[in-house]
Design an enzyme around this catalytic site. Structure first.
Site, PDB file in Angstrom:
ATOM      1  N   HIS A 478       0.750  -1.795   0.623  1.00 48.15           N
ATOM      2  CA  HIS A 478      -0.070  -0.325   0.073  1.00 48.15           C
ATOM      3  C   HIS A 478       1.015   1.136  -0.507  1.00 48.15           C
ATOM      4  O   HIS A 478       0.462   2.296  -0.676  1.00 48.15           O
ATOM      5  CB  HIS A 478      -0.826   0.149   1.075  1.00 48.15           C
ATOM      6  CG  HIS A 478      -1.804   1.263   1.535  1.00 48.15           C
ATOM      7  ND1 HIS A 478      -2.990   0.721   1.265  1.00 48.15           N
ATOM      8  CD2 HIS A 478      -1.483   2.096   1.630  1.00 48.15           C
ATOM      9  CE1 HIS A 478      -3.709   2.726   1.316  1.00 48.15           C
ATOM     10  NE2 HIS A 478      -2.180   2.972   2.006  1.00 48.15           N
ATOM     11  N   GLU A 479       1.976   1.189   0.891  1.00 48.32           N
ATOM     12  CA  GLU A 479       2.395   2.409   0.829  1.00 48.32           C
ATOM     13  C   GLU A 479       3.681   3.113  -0.191  1.00 48.32           C
ATOM     14  O   GLU A 479       3.979   3.473  -0.701  1.00 48.32           O
ATOM     15  CB  GLU A 479       3.572   2.294   2.278  1.00 48.32           C
ATOM     16  CG  GLU A 479       2.836   2.828   4.054  1.00 48.32           C
ATOM     17  CD  GLU A 479       1.559   3.654   3.912  1.00 48.32           C
ATOM     18  OE1 GLU A 479       1.709   4.505   2.709  1.00 48.32           O
ATOM     19  OE2 GLU A 479       0.654   3.186   4.025  1.00 48.32           O
ATOM     20  N   HIS A 482       1.923   4.384  -2.802  1.00 48.06           N
ATOM     21  CA  HIS A 482       1.468   5.890  -2.638  1.00 48.06           C
ATOM     22  C   HIS A 482       3.350   6.605  -2.908  1.00 48.06           C
ATOM     23  O   HIS A 482       3.423   7.725  -3.863  1.00 48.06           O
ATOM     24  CB  HIS A 482       1.934   6.156  -1.174  1.00 48.06           C
ATOM     25  CG  HIS A 482       0.050   6.235  -0.503  1.00 48.06           C
ATOM     26  ND1 HIS A 482      -0.698   6.597  -1.383  1.00 48.06           N
ATOM     27  CD2 HIS A 482      -0.329   5.465   0.660  1.00 48.06           C
ATOM     28  CE1 HIS A 482      -1.625   6.740  -0.450  1.00 48.06           C
ATOM     29  NE2 HIS A 482      -1.623   6.384   0.825  1.00 48.06           N
ATOM     30  N   HIS A 485       3.339   6.973  -6.304  1.00 51.93           N
ATOM     31  CA  HIS A 485       2.364   8.439  -7.215  1.00 51.93           C
ATOM     32  C   HIS A 485       3.312   9.471  -6.793  1.00 51.93           C
ATOM     33  O   HIS A 485       3.009  10.063  -7.794  1.00 51.93           O
ATOM     34  CB  HIS A 485       0.938   8.182  -5.734  1.00 51.93           C
ATOM     35  CG  HIS A 485       0.511   8.855  -6.986  1.00 51.93           C
ATOM     36  ND1 HIS A 485      -0.988   9.226  -5.709  1.00 51.93           N
ATOM     37  CD2 HIS A 485       0.165   9.541  -8.017  1.00 51.93           C
ATOM     38  CE1 HIS A 485      -1.406  10.042  -6.726  1.00 51.93           C
ATOM     39  NE2 HIS A 485      -1.437  10.272  -7.668  1.00 51.93           N
TER      40      HIS A 485
END
Length: 686
Positions: A478-479, A482, A485
């Site tokens: 998940h991180e 990010h 991104h």
């Protein structure tokens, strides 16, 4: 006459590896004078824009504001990293001073009449300026930012708004520090072997390491780090110890005395409501949601309640199964929150013939990091190369160069994976430097992203590999989603770079990336036994995949209740007693007594110190998008489909806030999604 303190050049001149800050050249004492200098420099730069005698243009006003404050951005990035990931008394004292000072600084900028007149003139003439889509988005962001800073208010209202924002900044800093003190200040030291009943070796090792950190050689420490407290609640056979540990975990921020956050919450909610009223909004939620995909509190609550009804029905069925198992063991107590994880794990072991303890040896941190990088390579053509012997802000932090297909370094990535008392709980991504293409005053043509991930996995004993739970592995993916991104961002202007998107879109790249963890070919390759090196057996892999939606009711109730309480706080015009409102909302929706909110109000850092106020729902809103987006890959028959991956990179990971989120999602998928795929993903479809 006292000499002015020297400014440490390392705070502003990043001359380390590939432009990395020289962390070891920065002392805690360097930040205060550096902030003073950087704030003064930024104020002068902004004044020069406001006082420019030339007619406003996009270049001399908006672009000038975009590149102003580079030194302030640098010292701020370094300071807030240290405040969150490696703090101490000196940093915390400065945080309490800096937070309101920064608020005052930006309030003055946001209400500067000459500056707003220039921005407003451009905004009113925007259709005649020949702006690109990205430039129009940047101008809109600046104009709305000034309006929400009070630029159109009269002077008394502006002064009141500035005072509110300053107070909120102080309260937010105090809230987070109080939670950290409650977390780091509590431990349960166990020395009797009988007290360790049921605990697997990996947890014993983590608890032993935590005890050694606290000077308790030969003992075992239960701490409030999620990577220890959750497995302890799952495996401990001693119910009285589970209850004791759970009580401490649930009471963070509500322990009376100097770390109690309940009065802080009450004041913050009142000030937020007053802010909304000053700016012409009925509620704080209406103000916050205006520029999101959801747009209105009604839309948010509509989604949350649609999910809640299905989730609570599933949770009641799960609770009945747990109650039956408790009775089967000859016990007569009701299902309480400190029982749920323990008995749910036993049921999973029975139903799917595997346990978390059996799975964990196959989930080595090192291998999951490799899996993260491999997926990024397959989807986006990038490679992560670790650079040894490059100092970071803590000895545990690792540095990687992110290279494109030509071998060029396009970003730097820092991974900070282990829990420590100086680090706040949870997991997050942030940036020391964001991507853009503007020419800066120091002559640089744009900047390359420097991104970091912070996690709180239990650190193993010396020489032992770190093992993760499946939830831990998802957190890492998940991180890193990010991080991608930020690292794949391809925009011109800093304010719309990377994660500079609406709150309910920002979780799409991260939550979508989680899906590739459980792609069978990834798990087969990287889920290898810590001792034998053998891949996870197909039978175990099949069980893991079939159990993905196990305990879905519990997980969804934990989250959705927190989101509904957040919305209740921020859609009411008065909240006299936040704890009473929390109890009222949970009563109205029928919250099971056997489950608690994932984040109870006194330690709900997302909404009181983390920027997610009236926005915690956004994880679920983004989940509607991510479930639909991954379904697009599944529909191709190849979850690494190159053409679709290129569209994903272009329209989601690289676009930042340069395009409206609805438009950029439709450019990727061809349409907007319904909640159906998300409900199916959670196992809650009708």
């Amino acid at each position: 006459m006292t000499a002015e303190p020297a400014i440490a050049p390392a705070l502003f001149q990043w001359t380390g590896h590939e432009g990395l800050p020289r962390f070891t050249a920065i002392r805690d004492e360097d930040f205060a004078p550096a902030f003073d200098a950087a704030l003064a420099e930024h104020a002068a730069e902004v004044t020069a824009v406001a006082e420019n005698p030339e007619a406003p243009t996009f270049e001399n006003t908006v672009v000038a504001l975009e590149i102003a404050g580079d030194t302030l951005s640098r010292v701020s990035a370094l300071f807030w990293n240290r405040a969150g990931a490696h703090t101490n008394d000196t940093i915390q004292a400065l945080e309490r001073e800096i937070a309101p000072k920064m608020s005052r600084h930006y309030s003055r900028i946001g209400t500067d009449p000459k500056l707003f007149a220039r921005i407003d003139a451009l905004w009113q003439a925007r259709e005649t300026l020949g702006l690109t889509l990205e430039q129009m988005r940047v101008l809109e962001r600046h104009w709305k930012g000034f309006v929400k800073s009070g630029a159109r208010l009269d002077k008394p209202a502006q002064d009141r708004l500035a005072a509110i924002n300053e107070r909120l900044a102080s309260l937010s800093a105090a809230f987070g520090q109080n939670v950290l003190k409650d977390e780091s200040g509590w431990s349960l030291i166990l020395k009797d072997e009988a007290e360790l009943a049921g605990l697997p070796d990996f947890l014993r090792e983590s608890m032993a390491a935590a005890a050694r950190e606290r000077g308790e050689e030969g003992a075992y420490a239960v701490t409030l780090s999620r990577s220890i407290i959750e497995p302890f609640l799952t495996f401990s056979e001693r119910r009285y110890l589970r209850e004791q540990a759970f009580a401490a975990w649930a009471a963070r921020g509500a322990n009376e005395g100097p770390t109690d956050n309940r009065d802080i919450v009450r004041e913050m909610l009142a000030l937020r409501t007053e802010t909304a009223g000053l700016l012409g909004y009925k509620t704080f939620a209406a103000m916050k949601l205006e520029d999101t995909m959801a747009k209105t509190p009604e839309a948010v609550n509509g989604l949350l309640m649609q999910v809640w009804d299905k989730a609570v029905a599933r949770a009641r069925a799960e609770e009945a199964d747990i109650a039956a198992l408790i009775a089967e063991e000859g016990r007569n107590h009701p299902v309480m929150p400190w029982d749920w994880r323990h008995y749910a794990e036993k049921i999973r072991a029975q139903r799917f013939a595997f346990s978390e303890a059996e799975l964990k040896p196959y989930l080595q941190l090192e291998k999951i990091i490799e899996a993260c990088f491999d997926v990024a390579g397959r989807l986006f053509g990038i490679e992560a190369v670790e650079v040894k012997d490059v100092p970071a802000y803590h000895p545990d932090v690792r540095v990687f160069e992110i290279r494109d297909r030509t071998g060029a370094v396009i970003a730097l990535f820092l991974g900070d994976y282990f829990a420590r008392p100086s680090k706040r709980s949870g997991a997050w991504m942030s940036a020391f430097q964001s991507q853009h293409r503007l020419r800066l005053k120091n002559g640089a043509e744009g900047e390359r992203p420097i991104i970091y991930n912070v996690c709180n996995f239990a650190k193993p004993s010396e020489g032992k590999p770190a093992l993760l739970s499946l939830d831990d592995a998802r957190t890492l993916f998940h991180e890193f989603g990010h991080a991608l991104h930020g690292m794949l961002s391809d925009v011109t202007y800093p304010s719309v770079s990377g994660t500079g998107v609406s709150r309910d879109f920002v979780e799409l790249p991260s939550q979508l990336y989680e899906h590739w963890l459980t792609v069978p070919e990834i798990l087969k390759h990287y889920a290898r036994h810590v001792e034998t090196g053998e891949p996870m057996p197909q039978a175990l892999l099949d069980k893991v995949l079939s159990a993905r939606n196990f305990n879905a009711g519990f997980n969804t109730v934990e989250f959705t209740s927190s989101a509904l309480v957040d919305m209740a706080f921020h859609t009411r015009t008065t909240v006299e007693d936040p704890m009473a409102v929390q109890a009222e909302v949970l009563g109205e929706i029928g919250m099971p007594a056997s489950i608690v909110m994932r984040h109870a109000t006194p330690h709900f850092q997302h909404i009181f110190s983390g920027g997610y106020s009236a926005g915690y729902y956004s994880y679920m809103w983004s989940e509607v998008l991510d479930a639909d987006a991954f379904a697009a890959f599944e529909e191709t028959g190849n979850v690494f489909d190159p053409a679709l991956a290129e569209r994903l990179k272009t329209h989601v990971y690289a676009a930042g806030g340069a395009v409206d989120p609805e438009e950029t999602y439709k450019a990727f998928r061809g349409r907007l999604p319904s909640p159906d795929a998300m409900l199916a993903k959670r196992g809650l479809a009708a």
